[in-house]
Enzyme design. Sequence first.
Site, mmCIF file in Angstrom:
data_model
loop_
_atom_site.group_PDB
_atom_site.id
_atom_site.type_symbol
_atom_site.label_atom_id
_atom_site.label_comp_id
_atom_site.label_asym_id
_atom_site.label_seq_id
_atom_site.Cartn_x
_atom_site.Cartn_y
_atom_site.Cartn_z
ATOM 1 N N GLU A 161 1.846 -1.991 7.772
ATOM 2 C CA GLU A 161 2.659 -3.098 7.268
ATOM 3 C C GLU A 161 4.151 -2.733 7.278
ATOM 4 O O GLU A 161 4.536 -1.650 6.867
ATOM 5 C CB GLU A 161 2.234 -3.467 5.846
ATOM 6 N N CYS A 213 -4.907 8.566 -0.583
ATOM 7 C CA CYS A 213 -3.649 7.824 -0.606
ATOM 8 C C CYS A 213 -3.717 6.730 -1.660
ATOM 9 O O CYS A 213 -4.556 6.759 -2.555
ATOM 10 C CB CYS A 213 -3.366 7.244 0.785
ATOM 11 N N PHE A 255 0.804 -1.211 0.000
ATOM 12 C CA PHE A 255 0.000 0.000 0.000
ATOM 13 C C PHE A 255 0.845 1.273 0.000
ATOM 14 O O PHE A 255 1.821 1.379 0.749
ATOM 15 C CB PHE A 255 -0.925 -0.001 1.218
ATOM 16 N N HIS A 261 -4.102 8.885 9.427
ATOM 17 C CA HIS A 261 -4.162 7.678 8.601
ATOM 18 C C HIS A 261 -2.906 6.856 8.844
ATOM 19 O O HIS A 261 -1.809 7.418 8.958
ATOM 20 C CB HIS A 261 -4.298 8.047 7.127
ATOM 21 N N GLU A 309 -9.909 5.628 1.007
ATOM 22 C CA GLU A 309 -8.514 6.067 0.921
ATOM 23 C C GLU A 309 -8.400 7.500 1.415
ATOM 24 O O GLU A 309 -8.272 8.434 0.645
ATOM 25 C CB GLU A 309 -8.001 5.941 -0.520
ATOM 26 N N SER A 310 -8.502 7.663 2.739
ATOM 27 C CA SER A 310 -8.268 8.916 3.462
ATOM 28 C C SER A 310 -9.533 9.741 3.701
ATOM 29 O O SER A 310 -10.533 9.193 4.138
ATOM 30 C CB SER A 310 -7.147 9.728 2.806
ATOM 31 N N PHE A 352 -9.431 -0.934 9.318
ATOM 32 C CA PHE A 352 -9.590 -1.722 8.103
ATOM 33 C C PHE A 352 -9.239 -3.191 8.361
ATOM 34 O O PHE A 352 -8.587 -3.524 9.357
ATOM 35 C CB PHE A 352 -8.717 -1.156 6.976
ATOM 36 N N SER A 356 -7.952 4.876 9.938
ATOM 37 C CA SER A 356 -8.202 6.260 9.525
ATOM 38 C C SER A 356 -9.127 6.914 10.532
ATOM 39 O O SER A 356 -9.972 6.241 11.135
ATOM 40 C CB SER A 356 -8.871 6.319 8.142
#
Length: 407
Positions: A306, A117, A28, A302, A102-103, A283, A289
């Site tokens: 990983e 993102c 990601f 955010h 995504e954000s 998530f 987020s």
Amino acid sequence: MAYNSLPQPPPAPPPVSGTNYSAEHGCFEGPEKLLEIWFSPKMSDESSPATPNESQVNLSLGYSQDLRTVDRSLWDSMLATVKCTVLSIVSNAHVDAYLLSESSMFVFPHKIVLKTCGTTTLLKAVPYILEIAKTRCGYESVYRLFYSRKSFMFPEKQLGPHRSWEEEVNYLDNHFDNGASYVIGNTNAEEWYLYLTSPDMSHHQNNHVENLTDMKHTASSVHGYRTHDETIEILMTNLDMKAMEAFYQRGDEPSGLVGGKRIDVETGLDQLYPEANVDSYMFEPCGYSCNGLSEDGYYTIHCAPEEQCSYASFETTIPVKPVETPGKHGHGREEAVRKLIRQVIDIFQPGSFTVTYFASHRDVDQQVDNISKLVRTVDQFGGYRRKDKILHEFEGYDLIFGHFTRL
């Protein structure tokens, strides 16, 4: 500034809410693209201008001078063009905060902030946002625009118009006049990019220019905006993996808002702004987020935990409250900002982080005060070595950039 209107195909139908496009593209891409557009209110009577808290409806043209009145379906279609979807929404009297796959997106009466993102194509939203603002709200000119991002971790995975900074600048130049671009920082891994336009006053009558020099931060008594505008952003990489355990789903733990609340409490993120109205989301199987609102300010966080691509960001426009008992130098406000930065980096424990601190000024005296404050704020932080400290002065704004690496 009058923007360049280009013919656009209709946006694609929105996908199912919560669809995450970028998860399909391998590791990601955490660093976000950040767009902020301020529109110039159309005033039929300069003595009675629009205010953010009053939806002024033009019955003859059928529009309201308030972006918050735009139909949700239009925002969904615009976001489909960007390749992200809405997960949750919180609102107050000043702003609607959209938590995205995504954000985040923040919609005010006269401005919109969109932060995405992954492999999102954020700049493709520009023509649609302009069209929505014009046809639904009567906004025919952009007062000011900001676009910024950190250098990507996986630039080869980005899609047009985000395959290079030059491509992004060319795209924006095709839509706006008087834009300027900057590359800040001296290493490829930590460069920070900024594009901004000059403030447009052409829509105001000449005899009102002095009083309306900068709608964004000097005309709160006229337009309802605060008199001083500040944005602090902390961009963090190489996060500590022990600290990141909290950002992973546990067993059959519910994701979404339930998991987000657990992360807030466990990590201490809920103590950054205890009074805020917060919307947090976890998530599957990992990632986090949140949006938080406090009056006309917001903060957003955010995190992609990983190990091979760990990244977290924190952004706030909520004014800091000076510490009650400042140190020997008596800089209570600067100490409060430093304390906030310390709180954030202690939670995520990054191997390196960048701080950008924007503050507006309306005259020379305030700019001198701004610069002193910014320089004092981005100083040393225990456990880290400062690699860069760069000051930029723009029209109406000052910016300090600081980059730090763990000792």
